[in-house]
Design a protein around this motif. Sequence first.
Motif, PDB file in Angstrom:
ATOM      1  N   SER A  22      41.935  47.795  42.087  1.00  0.00           N
ATOM      2  CA  SER A  22      42.802  47.527  40.934  1.00  0.00           C
ATOM      3  C   SER A  22      43.153  48.823  40.208  1.00  0.00           C
ATOM      4  CB  SER A  22      42.103  46.570  39.965  1.00  0.00           C
ATOM      5  OG  SER A  22      41.885  45.313  40.556  1.00  0.00           O
TER       6      SER A  22
ATOM      7  N   HIS B  45      44.576  41.388  33.792  1.00  0.00           N
ATOM      8  CA  HIS B  45      43.458  41.125  34.698  1.00  0.00           C
ATOM      9  C   HIS B  45      44.038  40.867  36.083  1.00  0.00           C
ATOM     10  CE1 HIS B  45      39.864  39.677  36.523  1.00  0.00           C
ATOM     11  NE2 HIS B  45      39.287  39.170  35.442  1.00  0.00           N
ATOM     12  N   THR B  46      43.669  41.698  37.045  1.00  0.00           N
ATOM     13  CA  THR B  46      44.241  41.540  38.389  1.00  0.00           C
ATOM     14  C   THR B  46      43.653  40.354  39.139  1.00  0.00           C
ATOM     15  OG1 THR B  46      42.603  42.942  39.504  1.00  0.00           O
ATOM     16  CG2 THR B  46      44.533  44.045  38.518  1.00  0.00           C
TER      17      THR B  46
ATOM     18  N   GLY C 288      39.937  44.448  36.666  1.00  0.00           N
ATOM     19  CA  GLY C 288      39.865  43.422  37.689  1.00  0.00           C
ATOM     20  C   GLY C 288      38.472  43.102  38.176  1.00  0.00           C
TER      21      GLY C 288
ATOM     22  N   GLN D  84      40.760  40.678  40.782  1.00  0.00           N
ATOM     23  CA  GLN D  84      40.003  41.213  41.927  1.00  0.00           C
ATOM     24  C   GLN D  84      38.635  40.546  42.021  1.00  0.00           C
ATOM     25  OE1 GLN D  84      39.943  45.499  42.342  1.00  0.00           O
ATOM     26  NE2 GLN D  84      38.017  45.468  43.456  1.00  0.00           N
TER      27      GLN D  84
END
Length: 362
Positions: free
Chosen positions: A98, A34-35, A8, A37
């Motif tokens: 994350s 992929h967060t 992230g 973040q």
Amino acid sequence: MKVLSVVGARPQLVKLAPIAAAFAGTEHQHVIVHTGQHYDADLSDVFFTGLGIPDPDVHLGIGSGSHGVQTGGVLTAMDPVLDAEQPDWVLVYGDTNSTLAGALSAVKMHLPVAHLEAGLRSFNRRMPEEHNRVLTDHAADLLLAPTEEAMRHLANEGLSDRSVLAGDVMVDVCLRIRDAVLAGEHPQPELPEGIDPEGPYLLATLHRPDNTDGPQRLSAILDALADLPVPVALLAHPRLVARAEQHGIKLNRGSLHAGRPLPYAGLVAAVLGSAGVVTDSGGLQKEAFLLDRVCTTIRPETEWVETLQGDWNRLVPNPFELGASEWAAVATRPVPGSERGVPYGDGRAARRVVRFLEEHRR
């Protein structure tokens, strides 16, 4: 074997690059989540394109927020992803929100968790990263330590039976990009306006809450940098820009020349072109070390204690408390004559990570 990587933030994308490449040479399935973040293009998109990382299979789009909001958002969004994917391993990287949220979500669903870059400790409980990494280590099933020092920390916490020495995947990518830069395969980095790429300059970054949240401390640190006798290329993290604007502090003054963060190859090229680095970043301390440049770290401690040997890295908690000449002497000191050694491994850590995941698969 199916491995799901949770990333992230910028440092995690750099670590993901060699891991993704190592999986590409196998028959294993590698799923990238992929967060979001780091949602700024300078801290996310350019790393996928510049490092040849496959596009994420899932993008959670979490964005910014308080630690609780961000961690909770990732936790909520991860559950259906893990339920659908049912990976053999959930691989989390480093020490971000994350990382912790990905590990917690997997543990609650009884999925095995592997922690890349396990065992790092600053012993500074004010740092949110310290809580994230300690909690993740104690929740994970396999601890992939980058150094012997990290292995010692894990043993001291009763985790040696889950720990293996994998080496540092950052070495894999840093040395590969270094060689490509030196071979002329990447363009010159876009340094801040006013910085002569041929002349002596220092490269600086600043982003940690302890250094940026308080206006007096932030202003004093920037004053100290602005008073240096060498131009300073300040790669301004969005957090730094936001705090400076909030506090009414100018970034461009004196020796300070602020610009945008660089993609990874540009960062490596900028470090190679510099006379030294000033930072509070964990990753940049190590990159300076690997690229044979001195580093001055504006923190009272470092997780990367190996960089302190031989004066390659020097800790300066409060540069503004030093006299102007003393601070200048520290920040502009020459490259040490001592050998720096290879405490972070041989550049083949990612392949070992894949092998360890194979060997420890349930």
